[in-house]
Design an enzyme around this catalytic site. Sequence first.
Site, mmCIF file in Angstrom:
data_model
loop_
_atom_site.group_PDB
_atom_site.id
_atom_site.type_symbol
_atom_site.label_atom_id
_atom_site.label_comp_id
_atom_site.label_asym_id
_atom_site.label_seq_id
_atom_site.Cartn_x
_atom_site.Cartn_y
_atom_site.Cartn_z
ATOM 1 N N ARG A 22 0.828 -1.219 0.000
ATOM 2 C CA ARG A 22 0.000 0.000 0.000
ATOM 3 C C ARG A 22 0.859 1.265 0.000
ATOM 4 N N LEU A 50 4.682 -6.323 10.638
ATOM 5 C CA LEU A 50 5.960 -6.994 10.360
ATOM 6 C C LEU A 50 6.984 -6.824 11.473
ATOM 7 N N SER A 116 18.499 2.358 1.093
ATOM 8 C CA SER A 116 18.366 3.781 0.786
ATOM 9 C C SER A 116 19.735 4.389 0.524
ATOM 10 N N SER A 117 19.739 5.510 -0.204
ATOM 11 C CA SER A 117 20.999 6.200 -0.508
ATOM 12 C C SER A 117 21.623 6.797 0.753
ATOM 13 N N CYS A 118 20.856 6.888 1.848
ATOM 14 C CA CYS A 118 21.414 7.510 3.055
ATOM 15 C C CYS A 118 22.372 6.586 3.793
ATOM 16 N N TYR A 145 18.095 5.472 10.894
ATOM 17 C CA TYR A 145 17.458 4.840 9.724
ATOM 18 C C TYR A 145 18.531 4.213 8.837
ATOM 19 N N LYS A 149 19.161 0.290 7.675
ATOM 20 C CA LYS A 149 19.238 -0.120 6.264
ATOM 21 C C LYS A 149 20.538 -0.876 5.970
ATOM 22 N N PRO A 172 17.829 2.668 -3.357
ATOM 23 C CA PRO A 172 17.200 3.737 -4.136
ATOM 24 C C PRO A 172 17.661 5.116 -3.684
ATOM 25 N N HIS A 188 8.950 13.635 2.421
ATOM 26 C CA HIS A 188 10.192 14.035 1.770
ATOM 27 C C HIS A 188 9.986 15.361 1.050
HETATM 28 N N1 LIG Z 1 10.406 7.310 -0.495
HETATM 29 C C1 LIG Z 1 11.705 7.482 -0.709
HETATM 30 O O1 LIG Z 1 12.163 8.577 -1.087
HETATM 31 C C2 LIG Z 1 12.655 6.340 -0.499
HETATM 32 C C3 LIG Z 1 12.230 5.091 -0.018
HETATM 33 N N2 LIG Z 1 13.152 4.087 0.162
HETATM 34 C C4 LIG Z 1 12.749 2.777 0.677
HETATM 35 O O2 LIG Z 1 11.758 2.202 -0.193
HETATM 36 C C5 LIG Z 1 10.862 1.392 0.567
HETATM 37 C C6 LIG Z 1 9.440 1.861 0.334
HETATM 38 O O3 LIG Z 1 9.362 3.232 0.683
HETATM 39 P P1 LIG Z 1 8.013 4.064 0.383
HETATM 40 O O4 LIG Z 1 7.147 3.282 -0.529
HETATM 41 O O5 LIG Z 1 8.416 5.442 0.014
HETATM 42 O O6 LIG Z 1 7.357 4.112 1.832
HETATM 43 P P2 LIG Z 1 5.815 4.208 2.218
HETATM 44 O O7 LIG Z 1 5.772 4.812 3.581
HETATM 45 O O8 LIG Z 1 5.038 4.823 1.114
HETATM 46 O O9 LIG Z 1 5.373 2.665 2.320
HETATM 47 C C7 LIG Z 1 5.844 1.864 3.373
HETATM 48 C C8 LIG Z 1 4.837 0.755 3.568
HETATM 49 O O10 LIG Z 1 5.282 -0.074 4.631
HETATM 50 C C9 LIG Z 1 4.168 -0.334 5.477
HETATM 51 N N3 LIG Z 1 4.628 -0.584 6.841
HETATM 52 C C10 LIG Z 1 5.309 0.249 7.642
HETATM 53 N N4 LIG Z 1 5.534 -0.340 8.829
HETATM 54 C C11 LIG Z 1 4.963 -1.575 8.770
HETATM 55 C C12 LIG Z 1 4.836 -2.658 9.679
HETATM 56 N N5 LIG Z 1 5.333 -2.596 10.920
HETATM 57 N N6 LIG Z 1 4.171 -3.770 9.275
HETATM 58 C C13 LIG Z 1 3.632 -3.833 8.034
HETATM 59 N N7 LIG Z 1 3.727 -2.860 7.115
HETATM 60 C C14 LIG Z 1 4.382 -1.734 7.502
HETATM 61 C C15 LIG Z 1 3.318 0.920 5.399
HETATM 62 O O11 LIG Z 1 1.998 0.621 5.783
HETATM 63 P P3 LIG Z 1 1.173 1.726 6.632
HETATM 64 O O12 LIG Z 1 1.300 3.006 5.875
HETATM 65 O O13 LIG Z 1 -0.209 1.174 6.663
HETATM 66 O O14 LIG Z 1 1.825 1.800 7.986
HETATM 67 C C16 LIG Z 1 3.447 1.266 3.928
HETATM 68 O O15 LIG Z 1 2.478 0.560 3.175
HETATM 69 C C17 LIG Z 1 11.313 1.514 2.022
HETATM 70 O O16 LIG Z 1 12.156 0.434 2.347
HETATM 71 C C18 LIG Z 1 12.106 2.823 2.034
HETATM 72 O O17 LIG Z 1 13.075 2.806 3.070
HETATM 73 C C19 LIG Z 1 14.479 4.262 -0.120
HETATM 74 C C20 LIG Z 1 14.927 5.474 -0.593
HETATM 75 C C21 LIG Z 1 14.048 6.573 -0.832
HETATM 76 C C1 LIG Z 2 15.510 9.382 0.799
HETATM 77 C C2 LIG Z 2 16.175 9.984 2.018
HETATM 78 O O1 LIG Z 2 15.399 11.042 2.506
HETATM 79 C C3 LIG Z 2 15.855 11.592 3.717
HETATM 80 O O2 LIG Z 2 16.961 12.404 3.451
HETATM 81 P P1 LIG Z 2 16.807 13.795 2.705
HETATM 82 O O3 LIG Z 2 16.935 13.566 1.265
HETATM 83 O O4 LIG Z 2 17.720 14.792 3.361
HETATM 84 O O5 LIG Z 2 15.310 14.173 3.097
HETATM 85 P P2 LIG Z 2 14.266 15.241 2.596
HETATM 86 O O6 LIG Z 2 13.744 14.837 1.263
HETATM 87 O O7 LIG Z 2 13.290 15.376 3.703
HETATM 88 O O8 LIG Z 2 15.088 16.636 2.499
HETATM 89 C C4 LIG Z 2 15.896 16.921 1.411
HETATM 90 C C5 LIG Z 2 16.328 18.384 1.486
HETATM 91 O O9 LIG Z 2 15.182 19.206 1.176
HETATM 92 C C6 LIG Z 2 15.110 20.290 2.087
HETATM 93 N N1 LIG Z 2 13.727 20.757 2.200
HETATM 94 C C7 LIG Z 2 13.313 22.005 1.854
HETATM 95 N N2 LIG Z 2 11.978 22.162 2.103
HETATM 96 C C8 LIG Z 2 11.569 20.959 2.601
HETATM 97 C C9 LIG Z 2 10.292 20.516 3.045
HETATM 98 O O10 LIG Z 2 9.278 21.246 3.058
HETATM 99 N N3 LIG Z 2 10.218 19.198 3.458
HETATM 100 C C10 LIG Z 2 11.313 18.384 3.477
HETATM 101 N N4 LIG Z 2 11.169 17.098 3.893
HETATM 102 N N5 LIG Z 2 12.573 18.790 3.093
HETATM 103 C C11 LIG Z 2 12.666 20.072 2.657
HETATM 104 C C12 LIG Z 2 15.661 19.672 3.371
HETATM 105 O O11 LIG Z 2 16.039 20.708 4.264
HETATM 106 C C13 LIG Z 2 16.837 18.882 2.846
HETATM 107 O O12 LIG Z 2 17.926 19.735 2.619
HETATM 108 C C14 LIG Z 2 16.305 10.634 4.765
HETATM 109 O O13 LIG Z 2 15.801 11.096 5.981
HETATM 110 C C15 LIG Z 2 15.880 9.268 4.400
HETATM 111 O O14 LIG Z 2 14.484 9.148 4.524
HETATM 112 C C16 LIG Z 2 16.297 8.940 3.045
HETATM 113 O O15 LIG Z 2 16.699 7.834 2.788
#
Ligand SMILES: NC(=O)C1=CN([C@@H]2O[C@H](COP(=O)(O)OP(=O)(O)OC[C@H]3O[C@@H](n4cnc5c(N)ncnc54)[C@H](OP(=O)(O)O)[C@@H]3O)[C@@H](O)[C@H]2O)C=CC1
Ligand SMILES: C[C@H]1O[C@H](OP(=O)(O)OP(=O)(O)OC[C@H]2O[C@@H](n3cnc4c(=O)[nH]c(N)nc43)[C@H](O)[C@@H]2O)[C@@H](O)[C@@H](O)C1=O
Length: 330
Positions: A22, A50, A116-118, A145, A149, A172, A188
């Site tokens: 989801r 999970l 994740s890239s972090c 975090y 990872k 990613p 984000h």
């Molecule tokens: N978004 C990004 O910019 C990035 C994401 N990633 C990684 O990609 C993957 C997916 O991320 P993304 O799709 O953005 O995240 P989302 O938050 O959109 O999705 C995460 C999903 O995991 C489910 N979830 C969280 N905790 C639990 C739990 N305890 N048991 C069962 N399900 C759970 C959530 O369900 P619910 O919402 O119902 O809690 C949700 O459906 C992650 O591993 C993330 O770390 C890596 C780099 C960047």
């Molecule tokens: C994918 C990666 O994402 C996270 O890292 P991040 O890239 O630093 O996260 P971010 O997207 O929230 O911020 C990117 C930049 O953007 C600026 N910024 C400006 N204005 C807003 C704003 O309004 N919101 C947010 N969130 N950031 C803002 C913010 O100050 C920063 O300089 C990890 O925690 C982790 O989750 C991870 O793996």
Amino acid sequence: MGWLCQLRWKGEPMKTYVAGHRGMVGGAILRRLQDQGAAVITRTHAELDLTNQAAVRSFMQEEEPDAVILAAAKVGGIHANNTYPAEFIYENLMIEANVIHQAFAAGVRRLLFLGSSCIYPRMAPQPMVEEALLTGVLEPTNEPYAIAKIAGIKLCESYNRQYGVDYRSVMPTNLYGPGDNFHPENSHVLPALIRRFHEAAQSGAGEVTIWGTGTPRREFLHVDDMAEAALFVLDLDREIYAANTEPMRSHINVGTGEDISILELAHLVAEITGYGGKIVTDPHKPDGTPRKLMDVSRLETMGWRAKIGLREGIRDSYRWFLENTSVRRG
Ligand SMILES: NC(=O)C1=CN([C@@H]2O[C@H](COP(=O)(O)OP(=O)(O)OC[C@H]3O[C@@H](n4cnc5c(N)ncnc54)[C@H](OP(=O)(O)O)[C@@H]3O)[C@@H](O)[C@H]2O)C=CC1
Ligand SMILES: C[C@H]1O[C@H](OP(=O)(O)OP(=O)(O)OC[C@H]2O[C@@H](n3cnc4c(=O)[nH]c(N)nc43)[C@H](O)[C@@H]2O)[C@@H](O)[C@@H](O)C1=O
């Protein structure tokens, strides 16, 4: 349609469990698998927490999937990571330890873990190659975090080495697109700016503030590209995957290979959402990592590269934001 996923074992389609279906990434992966008629299993967070080891064991023993895609995690932007560090490290460690171990115990043949890239050092040379892992200190705002990872990668590598399974890891870059989290504080940057600039354009606000100095640079990959890359990596022949990775450095970067400053991004989002006012920065908010551009040559060598450009992708995400007011998060 793009590349067709052939997830098969001895000629039969693999029964694939998509954890986190989801979520933004899990949802995009599920759509691709369903479009291709794959046999998929899903459970919502409410149906299967999970972090609950016994529940995950029962599920895996009962369903015995052939493959697992671990896209479930506790996910958020810089503010969320900085505010809830205990939740980010605990929940992500528990999710990955439970899913990876119980998958092994249930005889799951193939698994894909999303990191994740972090995971890379705050000041890693740019673009960041996979070998940069564990060569320096991490970015403080998301260190918990990131450590979770890194542990996920090492769980996969350790089970591969000791038990001979085939558990793979992709790293990613920042992702965005349909199904994203648009929460004003915990999201984000890209979804946060789409929401903020849209609301400002609607209200006629004369000024929008972005967090930090606007100077950090970020790379953005559309989630449909991510979904295709995830299935591409999962489907690779084991020999090809092994030939392009090492047992103790098995993860693969996934990105576009291009980045943009946060201020430039803000101007692009303003243009797409029709906002014409001032953009101001708030240096009291954290910048996070100055830059985290991924070297994506390892994945390109194996035959995959991103297709969706940033302007096109932001338009697509904004369209989804507008058309899904009832289901979107935040
Ligand atoms: N978004 C990004 O910019 C990035 C994401 N990633 C990684 O990609 C993957 C997916 O991320 P993304 O799709 O953005 O995240 P989302 O938050 O959109 O999705 C995460 C999903 O995991 C489910 N979830 C969280 N905790 C639990 C739990 N305890 N048991 C069962 N399900 C759970 C959530 O369900 P619910 O919402 O119902 O809690 C949700 O459906 C992650 O591993 C993330 O770390 C890596 C780099 C960047
Ligand atoms: C994918 C990666 O994402 C996270 O890292 P991040 O890239 O630093 O996260 P971010 O997207 O929230 O911020 C990117 C930049 O953007 C600026 N910024 C400006 N204005 C807003 C704003 O309004 N919101 C947010 N969130 N950031 C803002 C913010 O100050 C920063 O300089 C990890 O925690 C982790 O989750 C991870 O793996």
